[in-house]
Motif scaffolding. Sequence first.
Motif, PDB file in Angstrom:
ATOM      1  N   TYR A 113       0.854  -1.190   0.000  1.00  0.00           N
ATOM      2  CA  TYR A 113       0.000   0.000   0.000  1.00  0.00           C
ATOM      3  C   TYR A 113       0.886   1.235   0.000  1.00  0.00           C
ATOM      4  O   TYR A 113       0.655   2.193  -0.747  1.00  0.00           O
ATOM      5  CB  TYR A 113      -0.905  -0.015   1.230  1.00  0.00           C
ATOM      6  N   GLU A 129     -10.623   6.777   9.983  1.00  0.00           N
ATOM      7  CA  GLU A 129      -9.327   6.102   9.985  1.00  0.00           C
ATOM      8  C   GLU A 129      -8.846   5.868  11.416  1.00  0.00           C
ATOM      9  O   GLU A 129      -8.377   4.778  11.770  1.00  0.00           O
ATOM     10  CB  GLU A 129      -8.333   6.959   9.211  1.00  0.00           C
ATOM     11  N   LYS A 215      -5.885   1.496   5.207  1.00  0.00           N
ATOM     12  CA  LYS A 215      -4.994   2.529   5.747  1.00  0.00           C
ATOM     13  C   LYS A 215      -4.778   2.328   7.246  1.00  0.00           C
ATOM     14  O   LYS A 215      -3.676   2.535   7.769  1.00  0.00           O
ATOM     15  CB  LYS A 215      -5.580   3.914   5.484  1.00  0.00           C
TER      16      LYS A 215
END
Length: 419
Positions: A113, A129, A215
């Motif tokens: 990523y 997040e 993430k």
Amino acid sequence: MVHVYPFRAVRPAPGKAEEIAAVPYDVVSAEEAREIISNHPFSFLRISRADALVPDIDPYSTEVYELSRNIFDEYREKGLFIQDEKPAMYVYRVYDADKTYTGIACCADTREYESGEIRRHELTRYDKEEDRTRHIDTMNANTGPVVLLHGAHAEIKNILKKVVEGNSPDMVTSAANGSRHEIFSITDSEILERLSEIFVSIPALYIADGHHRCKSAVNIVEKRKKDGAKVPEETHHVLGVIFAEDEVKVHGYSRLLTDLSPLTPESFLKKISDIAHITPYGEADRSSFALKPKIGGKEDHVFHLYIKGTWYECVIPHNPKITDIRGLDVSVLQEQILIPFLGITDPRGDPRLQYLGGARPIRDLMTKVDSGEFAAALAMQPVDVRTVFSIADAGGIMPPKSTWFEPKLLSGLLVHLLE
């Protein structure tokens, strides 16, 4: 190149999948989760949305995340969850109405990523997040999969077909929408090795759903490095289900307007007619998920507006000079209508603009407008998967709520432990 890894899944004990499997945490509110839990006492939402169990506590308090972990540990101690003895990959197959979706559940690599082999097309919101980072950290596990895509690949398709042919699934459960979800284990070392070899030859994976989960998994590695802990290899892995581009369906993402201030419905239609071809659509199939264009060409920007009980087709001619993200229908709608006519400049935060997932029949849009809850609805055309790939390849970020990918996977069927 990308790397995929087998893992020892924690999953429902035989016969328990139907009781435990649940919708993803982020498609329901705390109130909706509470109602589901009241009807399904062992629902995985008790773990993924523990805030629903303690409505009087700040949903982002440490106590809520610890409650998630305690319930997960309790499920394992009571034998509701078991862990596979051998690392495996898993075929995840979904039957939904007239479509079958088949993918591979495995682990991807958070490092890819960061290096760009796992590509995104959306921005993450910090609050979401941070929430999932804390949840994963406390759980020490990925509790929901990231949905990833790759280009069509005949050999992968054939391998998955052979795995499921003539075999019964390890787990079967049904979702509230009637879809059937099946899991098949892949433990044969030759098959696992071959799948790993194939993916090394694939240049990139693309996030279809789960940008925040992916993430957040990256954040966990960075956090633990900063804390001075030795980060095990398994912590670098993130749970995913990988589908080929021809194994998913993309819907448009509908918009709802709470009001048309400073305009009236009539003046709003007049302003749109100044820049677009607009015509009454006629009778619409209320059960369909999108309205097929009647006057708009393939390259034109087409959306359908529902206002005061009538559907209109709005067509803005294609501008060949605009070939990037600005040429997406949602971008044209935002820049040429929502900003200049209604003053909606922040599509992520303006409360006047709401969204409805594309896998909902248009009658849901009509009901919300007819009831007076909203002033108007905008039904968008789907974006081609290859367009998503191209934007991600170029490092571009699509406007919020540009795509709605199917299938939507269930949580609680497969959990990946970080250590």
